[in-house]
Scaffold this motif. Sequence first.
Motif, PDB file in Angstrom:
ATOM      1  N   GLY A   1       0.715  -1.183  -0.008  1.00  0.00           N
ATOM      2  CA  GLY A   1       0.061  -0.127  -0.158  1.00  0.00           C
ATOM      3  C   GLY A   1       1.015   1.242  -0.015  1.00  0.00           C
ATOM      4  O   GLY A   1       0.389   2.359  -0.074  1.00  0.00           O
ATOM      5  N   PHE A   2       2.183   1.239  -0.026  1.00  0.00           N
ATOM      6  CA  PHE A   2       3.192   2.349   0.180  1.00  0.00           C
ATOM      7  C   PHE A   2       2.946   3.468  -1.014  1.00  0.00           C
ATOM      8  O   PHE A   2       2.603   4.645  -0.949  1.00  0.00           O
ATOM      9  CB  PHE A   2       4.563   1.619   0.316  1.00  0.00           C
ATOM     10  N   LEU A   3       3.124   2.943  -2.249  1.00  0.00           N
ATOM     11  CA  LEU A   3       3.160   3.944  -3.347  1.00  0.00           C
ATOM     12  C   LEU A   3       1.983   4.697  -3.502  1.00  0.00           C
ATOM     13  O   LEU A   3       2.117   6.147  -3.421  1.00  0.00           O
ATOM     14  CB  LEU A   3       3.574   3.326  -4.644  1.00  0.00           C
ATOM     15  N   PRO A   4       0.811   4.359  -3.350  1.00  0.00           N
ATOM     16  CA  PRO A   4      -0.297   5.590  -3.514  1.00  0.00           C
ATOM     17  C   PRO A   4      -0.238   6.526  -2.350  1.00  0.00           C
ATOM     18  O   PRO A   4      -0.336   7.700  -2.836  1.00  0.00           O
ATOM     19  CB  PRO A   4      -1.512   4.455  -3.475  1.00  0.00           C
ATOM     20  N   VAL A   5      -0.069   5.923  -1.232  1.00  0.00           N
ATOM     21  CA  VAL A   5      -0.265   7.218  -0.226  1.00  0.00           C
ATOM     22  C   VAL A   5       1.175   7.915  -0.481  1.00  0.00           C
ATOM     23  O   VAL A   5       0.927   9.333  -0.472  1.00  0.00           O
ATOM     24  CB  VAL A   5      -0.046   6.461   1.271  1.00  0.00           C
TER      25      VAL A   5
ATOM     26  N   ALA B   1       3.793  15.862   6.027  1.00  0.00           N
ATOM     27  CA  ALA B   1       2.130  15.442   5.669  1.00  0.00           C
ATOM     28  C   ALA B   1       2.125  14.049   5.390  1.00  0.00           C
ATOM     29  O   ALA B   1       1.123  13.179   5.907  1.00  0.00           O
ATOM     30  CB  ALA B   1       1.619  16.502   4.684  1.00  0.00           C
ATOM     31  N   TRP B   2       3.062  13.505   4.630  1.00  0.00           N
ATOM     32  CA  TRP B   2       2.941  12.148   4.339  1.00  0.00           C
ATOM     33  C   TRP B   2       3.131  11.166   5.464  1.00  0.00           C
ATOM     34  O   TRP B   2       2.390  10.122   5.794  1.00  0.00           O
ATOM     35  CB  TRP B   2       4.117  11.756   3.247  1.00  0.00           C
ATOM     36  N   TYR B   3       4.277  11.477   6.384  1.00  0.00           N
ATOM     37  CA  TYR B   3       4.409  10.878   7.338  1.00  0.00           C
ATOM     38  C   TYR B   3       3.327  10.857   8.464  1.00  0.00           C
ATOM     39  O   TYR B   3       3.192   9.755   9.255  1.00  0.00           O
ATOM     40  CB  TYR B   3       5.762  11.332   8.257  1.00  0.00           C
ATOM     41  N   ALA B   4       2.577  11.900   8.571  1.00  0.00           N
ATOM     42  CA  ALA B   4       1.434  12.162   9.247  1.00  0.00           C
ATOM     43  C   ALA B   4       0.076  11.540   8.904  1.00  0.00           C
ATOM     44  O   ALA B   4      -0.818  11.594   9.708  1.00  0.00           O
ATOM     45  CB  ALA B   4       1.227  13.552   9.759  1.00  0.00           C
ATOM     46  N   ASP B   5      -0.068  11.166   7.628  1.00  0.00           N
ATOM     47  CA  ASP B   5      -1.220  10.677   6.956  1.00  0.00           C
ATOM     48  C   ASP B   5      -1.977   9.410   7.653  1.00  0.00           C
ATOM     49  O   ASP B   5      -0.938   8.574   7.807  1.00  0.00           O
ATOM     50  CB  ASP B   5      -0.943  10.497   5.547  1.00  0.00           C
ATOM     51  N   PRO B   6      -3.137   9.296   7.959  1.00  0.00           N
ATOM     52  CA  PRO B   6      -3.513   8.434   8.801  1.00  0.00           C
ATOM     53  C   PRO B   6      -3.626   7.082   7.651  1.00  0.00           C
ATOM     54  O   PRO B   6      -3.413   5.782   8.363  1.00  0.00           O
ATOM     55  CB  PRO B   6      -5.068   8.681   9.013  1.00  0.00           C
ATOM     56  N   ASP B   7      -3.604   7.370   6.598  1.00  0.00           N
ATOM     57  CA  ASP B   7      -3.621   5.875   5.525  1.00  0.00           C
ATOM     58  C   ASP B   7      -2.029   5.366   5.815  1.00  0.00           C
ATOM     59  O   ASP B   7      -1.729   4.163   5.785  1.00  0.00           O
ATOM     60  CB  ASP B   7      -3.749   6.431   4.244  1.00  0.00           C
TER      61      ASP B   7
ATOM     62  N   ARG C   1      -1.655   3.437   9.099  1.00  0.00           N
ATOM     63  CA  ARG C   1      -2.159   2.204   9.047  1.00  0.00           C
ATOM     64  C   ARG C   1      -0.818   1.137   8.555  1.00  0.00           C
ATOM     65  O   ARG C   1      -0.880   0.140   8.857  1.00  0.00           O
ATOM     66  CB  ARG C   1      -3.273   2.028   8.203  1.00  0.00           C
ATOM     67  N   LEU C   2      -0.475   1.785   7.245  1.00  0.00           N
ATOM     68  CA  LEU C   2       0.585   0.708   6.913  1.00  0.00           C
ATOM     69  C   LEU C   2       1.878   0.807   7.695  1.00  0.00           C
ATOM     70  O   LEU C   2       2.510  -0.224   7.607  1.00  0.00           O
ATOM     71  CB  LEU C   2       1.018   1.527   5.527  1.00  0.00           C
ATOM     72  N   LYS C   3       2.133   1.962   8.192  1.00  0.00           N
ATOM     73  CA  LYS C   3       3.559   1.797   9.069  1.00  0.00           C
ATOM     74  C   LYS C   3       3.497   0.757  10.363  1.00  0.00           C
ATOM     75  O   LYS C   3       4.273   0.261  10.668  1.00  0.00           O
ATOM     76  CB  LYS C   3       3.554   3.204   9.633  1.00  0.00           C
ATOM     77  N   ALA C   4       2.202   0.529  10.662  1.00  0.00           N
ATOM     78  CA  ALA C   4       2.054  -0.680  11.692  1.00  0.00           C
ATOM     79  C   ALA C   4       2.665  -2.024  11.316  1.00  0.00           C
ATOM     80  O   ALA C   4       3.164  -2.562  11.899  1.00  0.00           O
ATOM     81  CB  ALA C   4       0.624  -0.891  11.967  1.00  0.00           C
ATOM     82  N   HIS C   5       2.643  -2.207   9.969  1.00  0.00           N
ATOM     83  CA  HIS C   5       3.172  -3.412   9.329  1.00  0.00           C
ATOM     84  C   HIS C   5       4.613  -3.376   9.207  1.00  0.00           C
ATOM     85  O   HIS C   5       5.269  -4.200   9.479  1.00  0.00           O
ATOM     86  CB  HIS C   5       2.615  -3.784   7.933  1.00  0.00           C
ATOM     87  N   ARG C   6       5.221  -2.073   9.055  1.00  0.00           N
ATOM     88  CA  ARG C   6       6.720  -1.960   9.298  1.00  0.00           C
ATOM     89  C   ARG C   6       7.309  -2.061  10.330  1.00  0.00           C
ATOM     90  O   ARG C   6       8.301  -2.643  10.557  1.00  0.00           O
ATOM     91  CB  ARG C   6       6.816  -0.405   8.454  1.00  0.00           C
ATOM     92  N   LEU C   7       6.451  -1.221  11.386  1.00  0.00           N
ATOM     93  CA  LEU C   7       7.126  -1.309  12.605  1.00  0.00           C
ATOM     94  C   LEU C   7       7.122  -2.953  13.314  1.00  0.00           C
ATOM     95  O   LEU C   7       7.703  -3.333  14.043  1.00  0.00           O
ATOM     96  CB  LEU C   7       6.059  -0.517  13.762  1.00  0.00           C
ATOM     97  N   ALA C   8       5.967  -3.874  12.677  1.00  0.00           N
ATOM     98  CA  ALA C   8       5.834  -5.096  13.197  1.00  0.00           C
ATOM     99  C   ALA C   8       7.177  -5.964  12.479  1.00  0.00           C
ATOM    100  O   ALA C   8       7.118  -7.143  12.855  1.00  0.00           O
ATOM    101  CB  ALA C   8       4.372  -5.697  12.971  1.00  0.00           C
ATOM    102  N   SER C   9       7.642  -5.583  11.479  1.00  0.00           N
ATOM    103  CA  SER C   9       8.517  -6.469  10.358  1.00  0.00           C
ATOM    104  C   SER C   9       9.754  -5.874  10.384  1.00  0.00           C
ATOM    105  O   SER C   9      10.517  -6.544   9.812  1.00  0.00           O
ATOM    106  CB  SER C   9       7.699  -6.574   8.997  1.00  0.00           C
ATOM    107  N   ALA C  10      10.195  -4.773  10.855  1.00  0.00           N
ATOM    108  CA  ALA C  10      11.435  -4.122  10.574  1.00  0.00           C
ATOM    109  C   ALA C  10      11.894  -3.168  11.571  1.00  0.00           C
ATOM    110  O   ALA C  10      10.995  -2.411  12.100  1.00  0.00           O
ATOM    111  CB  ALA C  10      11.630  -3.435   9.073  1.00  0.00           C
ATOM    112  N   GLU C  11      13.032  -3.042  11.646  1.00  0.00           N
ATOM    113  CA  GLU C  11      13.777  -1.794  12.536  1.00  0.00           C
ATOM    114  C   GLU C  11      14.144  -0.794  11.441  1.00  0.00           C
ATOM    115  O   GLU C  11      14.899  -1.119  10.473  1.00  0.00           O
ATOM    116  CB  GLU C  11      14.733  -2.631  13.290  1.00  0.00           C
ATOM    117  N   ALA C  12      14.133   0.378  11.815  1.00  0.00           N
ATOM    118  CA  ALA C  12      14.215   1.673  11.023  1.00  0.00           C
ATOM    119  C   ALA C  12      14.698   2.730  11.487  1.00  0.00           C
ATOM    120  O   ALA C  12      14.426   2.730  12.570  1.00  0.00           O
ATOM    121  CB  ALA C  12      13.213   1.843   9.760  1.00  0.00           C
ATOM    122  N   ASN C  13      15.519   3.431  10.928  1.00  0.00           N
ATOM    123  CA  ASN C  13      15.817   4.613  11.260  1.00  0.00           C
ATOM    124  C   ASN C  13      15.582   5.857  10.179  1.00  0.00           C
ATOM    125  O   ASN C  13      15.774   5.447   8.730  1.00  0.00           O
ATOM    126  CB  ASN C  13      17.511   4.790  11.435  1.00  0.00           C
ATOM    127  N   LEU C  14      14.856   6.872  10.386  1.00  0.00           N
ATOM    128  CA  LEU C  14      14.522   7.694   9.344  1.00  0.00           C
ATOM    129  C   LEU C  14      15.012   9.067   9.635  1.00  0.00           C
ATOM    130  O   LEU C  14      14.752   9.696  10.848  1.00  0.00           O
ATOM    131  CB  LEU C  14      12.761   8.016   9.267  1.00  0.00           C
TER     132      LEU C  14
END
Length: 97
Positions: free
Chosen positions: A23-27, A68-74, A77-90
């Motif tokens: 779901g990443f690219l459309p958002v 705005a992208w980082y704060a987008d509610p859509d 919802r996707l970020k929850a999958h990233r947090l569950a599956s990866a460790e990241a620094n941004l």
Amino acid sequence: MSTYMIAQIDIRDPSEYQKYLDGFLPVFERHGGKLLVTSRAETEVLEGSWAHPRTVVMAFPDAARARAWYADPDYHRLKAHRLASAEANLVLVEGIG
């Protein structure tokens, strides 16, 4: 002024991370984002240290659109999958000129 988001990522659960990618690219594109670099191989460190093996570089027209992208509610919802599956620094950095 163009703004860049740089991510270091260590994917621990590829199938869960794929849910994030699906779901990443459309958002992301809705906020003017462009992918500049995304590595499937480990990042080659020439000097110093790098926290995670993969690197992603994203461009936005300006910092407001990136935030705005980082704060987008859509995205949240996707970020929850990233947090569950990866460790990241941004990090968010502004371009020159």
